[in-house]
Design a protein around this motif. Structure first.
Motif, mmCIF file in Angstrom:
data_model
loop_
_atom_site.group_PDB
_atom_site.id
_atom_site.type_symbol
_atom_site.label_atom_id
_atom_site.label_comp_id
_atom_site.label_asym_id
_atom_site.label_seq_id
_atom_site.Cartn_x
_atom_site.Cartn_y
_atom_site.Cartn_z
ATOM 1 N N ILE A 35 62.975 -109.372 38.981
ATOM 2 C CA ILE A 35 64.322 -109.527 39.538
ATOM 3 C C ILE A 35 65.279 -108.593 38.799
ATOM 4 O O ILE A 35 65.351 -108.621 37.571
ATOM 5 C CB ILE A 35 64.801 -110.987 39.415
ATOM 6 N N GLU A 36 66.008 -107.786 39.550
ATOM 7 C CA GLU A 36 66.951 -106.852 38.957
ATOM 8 C C GLU A 36 68.378 -107.307 39.242
ATOM 9 O O GLU A 36 68.810 -107.307 40.397
ATOM 10 C CB GLU A 36 66.744 -105.455 39.533
ATOM 11 N N PRO A 37 69.108 -107.721 38.189
ATOM 12 C CA PRO A 37 70.514 -108.092 38.393
ATOM 13 C C PRO A 37 71.300 -106.921 38.979
ATOM 14 O O PRO A 37 71.110 -105.774 38.605
ATOM 15 C CB PRO A 37 71.007 -108.429 36.990
ATOM 16 N N THR A 41 69.081 -109.953 45.835
ATOM 17 C CA THR A 41 69.922 -110.950 46.502
ATOM 18 C C THR A 41 69.171 -112.279 46.557
ATOM 19 O O THR A 41 68.017 -112.366 46.123
ATOM 20 C CB THR A 41 70.249 -110.509 47.937
ATOM 21 N N ARG A 42 69.813 -113.293 47.126
ATOM 22 C CA ARG A 42 69.153 -114.599 47.266
ATOM 23 C C ARG A 42 67.842 -114.471 48.036
ATOM 24 O O ARG A 42 66.843 -115.083 47.688
ATOM 25 C CB ARG A 42 70.076 -115.594 47.976
ATOM 26 N N GLU A 43 67.861 -113.671 49.105
ATOM 27 C CA GLU A 43 66.677 -113.508 49.941
ATOM 28 C C GLU A 43 65.537 -112.845 49.167
ATOM 29 O O GLU A 43 64.391 -113.277 49.249
ATOM 30 C CB GLU A 43 67.012 -112.693 51.199
ATOM 31 N N SER A 44 65.837 -111.788 48.400
ATOM 32 C CA SER A 44 64.784 -111.111 47.643
ATOM 33 C C SER A 44 64.284 -111.971 46.484
ATOM 34 O O SER A 44 63.102 -111.944 46.137
ATOM 35 C CB SER A 44 65.258 -109.743 47.143
ATOM 36 N N VAL A 45 65.191 -112.769 45.885
ATOM 37 C CA VAL A 45 64.767 -113.692 44.822
ATOM 38 C C VAL A 45 63.821 -114.736 45.404
ATOM 39 O O VAL A 45 62.791 -115.066 44.809
ATOM 40 C CB VAL A 45 65.985 -114.364 44.147
ATOM 41 N N ASP A 56 69.786 -129.898 45.698
ATOM 42 C CA ASP A 56 70.733 -130.141 44.605
ATOM 43 C C ASP A 56 70.680 -129.041 43.553
ATOM 44 O O ASP A 56 71.639 -128.846 42.811
ATOM 45 C CB ASP A 56 70.448 -131.476 43.928
ATOM 46 N N PHE A 57 69.563 -128.332 43.466
ATOM 47 C CA PHE A 57 69.413 -127.263 42.483
ATOM 48 C C PHE A 57 69.809 -125.912 43.053
ATOM 49 O O PHE A 57 69.703 -124.898 42.388
ATOM 50 C CB PHE A 57 67.980 -127.186 41.982
ATOM 51 N N ARG A 58 70.228 -125.877 44.301
ATOM 52 C CA ARG A 58 70.572 -124.640 44.992
ATOM 53 C C ARG A 58 72.059 -124.659 45.330
ATOM 54 O O ARG A 58 72.497 -125.310 46.260
ATOM 55 C CB ARG A 58 69.758 -124.574 46.293
ATOM 56 N N ARG A 59 72.846 -123.957 44.547
ATOM 57 C CA ARG A 59 74.297 -123.913 44.773
ATOM 58 C C ARG A 59 74.695 -122.504 45.185
ATOM 59 O O ARG A 59 73.890 -121.584 45.116
ATOM 60 C CB ARG A 59 75.019 -124.338 43.507
ATOM 61 N N ASP A 60 75.941 -122.326 45.583
ATOM 62 C CA ASP A 60 76.388 -121.009 46.039
ATOM 63 C C ASP A 60 76.323 -119.965 44.929
ATOM 64 O O ASP A 60 75.953 -118.820 45.177
ATOM 65 C CB ASP A 60 77.831 -121.091 46.567
ATOM 66 N N ASP A 61 76.671 -120.358 43.710
ATOM 67 C CA ASP A 61 76.756 -119.386 42.624
ATOM 68 C C ASP A 61 75.567 -119.411 41.661
ATOM 69 O O ASP A 61 75.433 -118.522 40.829
ATOM 70 C CB ASP A 61 78.048 -119.581 41.836
ATOM 71 N N VAL A 62 74.667 -120.392 41.783
ATOM 72 C CA VAL A 62 73.541 -120.482 40.839
ATOM 73 C C VAL A 62 72.389 -121.282 41.453
ATOM 74 O O VAL A 62 72.616 -122.219 42.210
ATOM 75 C CB VAL A 62 73.990 -121.103 39.488
ATOM 76 N N GLY A 94 76.588 -112.361 46.715
ATOM 77 C CA GLY A 94 75.218 -112.821 46.895
ATOM 78 C C GLY A 94 74.172 -112.084 46.095
ATOM 79 O O GLY A 94 72.985 -112.382 46.205
ATOM 80 N N SER A 95 74.580 -111.123 45.247
ATOM 81 C CA SER A 95 73.588 -110.431 44.423
ATOM 82 C C SER A 95 73.442 -111.147 43.077
ATOM 83 O O SER A 95 74.335 -111.866 42.631
ATOM 84 C CB SER A 95 73.991 -108.972 44.208
ATOM 85 N N VAL A 96 72.314 -110.933 42.431
ATOM 86 C CA VAL A 96 72.024 -111.585 41.148
ATOM 87 C C VAL A 96 72.935 -111.001 40.069
ATOM 88 O O VAL A 96 73.023 -109.785 39.919
ATOM 89 C CB VAL A 96 70.541 -111.390 40.760
ATOM 90 N N SER A 97 73.610 -111.877 39.327
ATOM 91 C CA SER A 97 74.464 -111.405 38.236
ATOM 92 C C SER A 97 73.827 -111.642 36.869
ATOM 93 O O SER A 97 74.072 -110.877 35.932
ATOM 94 C CB SER A 97 75.833 -112.078 38.289
ATOM 95 N N ASN A 98 72.995 -112.696 36.742
ATOM 96 C CA ASN A 98 72.416 -113.005 35.435
ATOM 97 C C ASN A 98 71.238 -113.963 35.604
ATOM 98 O O ASN A 98 71.196 -114.747 36.552
ATOM 99 C CB ASN A 98 73.471 -113.633 34.530
ATOM 100 N N ILE A 99 70.316 -113.904 34.661
ATOM 101 C CA ILE A 99 69.184 -114.841 34.597
ATOM 102 C C ILE A 99 69.182 -115.444 33.210
ATOM 103 O O ILE A 99 69.186 -114.716 32.212
ATOM 104 C CB ILE A 99 67.843 -114.136 34.865
ATOM 105 N N GLU A 100 69.203 -116.780 33.134
ATOM 106 C CA GLU A 100 69.251 -117.471 31.845
ATOM 107 C C GLU A 100 68.113 -118.474 31.767
ATOM 108 O O GLU A 100 67.777 -119.117 32.747
ATOM 109 C CB GLU A 100 70.596 -118.199 31.703
#
Length: 146
Positions: A35-37, A41-45, A56-62, A94-100
């Motif tokens: 995954i490249e920040p 996007t959500r679809e590619s992730v 419940d684990f799927r929100r708009d921002d995370v 909708g693009s990935v900003s960070n992975i924690e």
């Protein structure tokens, strides 16, 4: 007689072993490396690692991926010995900003979702509930009084 004694001794030893239960799903480090920040996007992730199993684990921002390992020893209550949480954060576009990645050692218990269902059945109490199961049952309240 010896066989019965041996069986009792063996069952005592078996009952004292630790049982492990695994729950949830967390992507591996290899999957997360794909995954490249900024570009994914959500679809590619979702194509690369899947989507969180619960809404419940799927929100708009995370998106949260959670996995736990519990150990139970004999009669004791289960104890969580390992927990991992992976949070994949998204921008408004909708693009990935960070992975924690977090572990049990990183924090505290957080309730991601809590639902309480109100009962439509009135609390009748123990004695009345017991009497309702016999022919000595008092009349139940009508549906209009509920």
């Amino acid at each position: 007689m010896r066989g019965a004694g041996l069986a009792v001794a063996m069952s005592g030893l078996v009952s004292c072993t630790t049982m492990y239960d695994d729950y949830g799903y967390v992507p591996t480090d290899m999957q997360l490396a794909e995954i490249e920040p900024g570009s994914d996007t959500r679809e590619s992730v979702e194509e690369k690692v899947g989507a969180p199993p619960l809404d419940d684990f799927r929100r708009d921002d995370v998106w949260y991926f959670v996995a736990s390992r519990n150990a139970t020893y004999a009669w004791r209550k289960p104890e969580t010995i390992e927990r991992q949480v992976v949070a994949i954060r998204f921008t408004e576009g909708g693009s990935v900003s960070n992975i924690e990645r977090y572990g049990l050692e990183n924090g505290e218990v957080v309730t991601l979702s809590r639902r309480v269902t109100e009962s439509a059945v009135p609390d009748l109490g123990f004695l009345r509930g017991l009497l309702n199961s016999t022919s000595l049952a008092p009349a139940l309240p009508s549906s209009e009084s509920l």
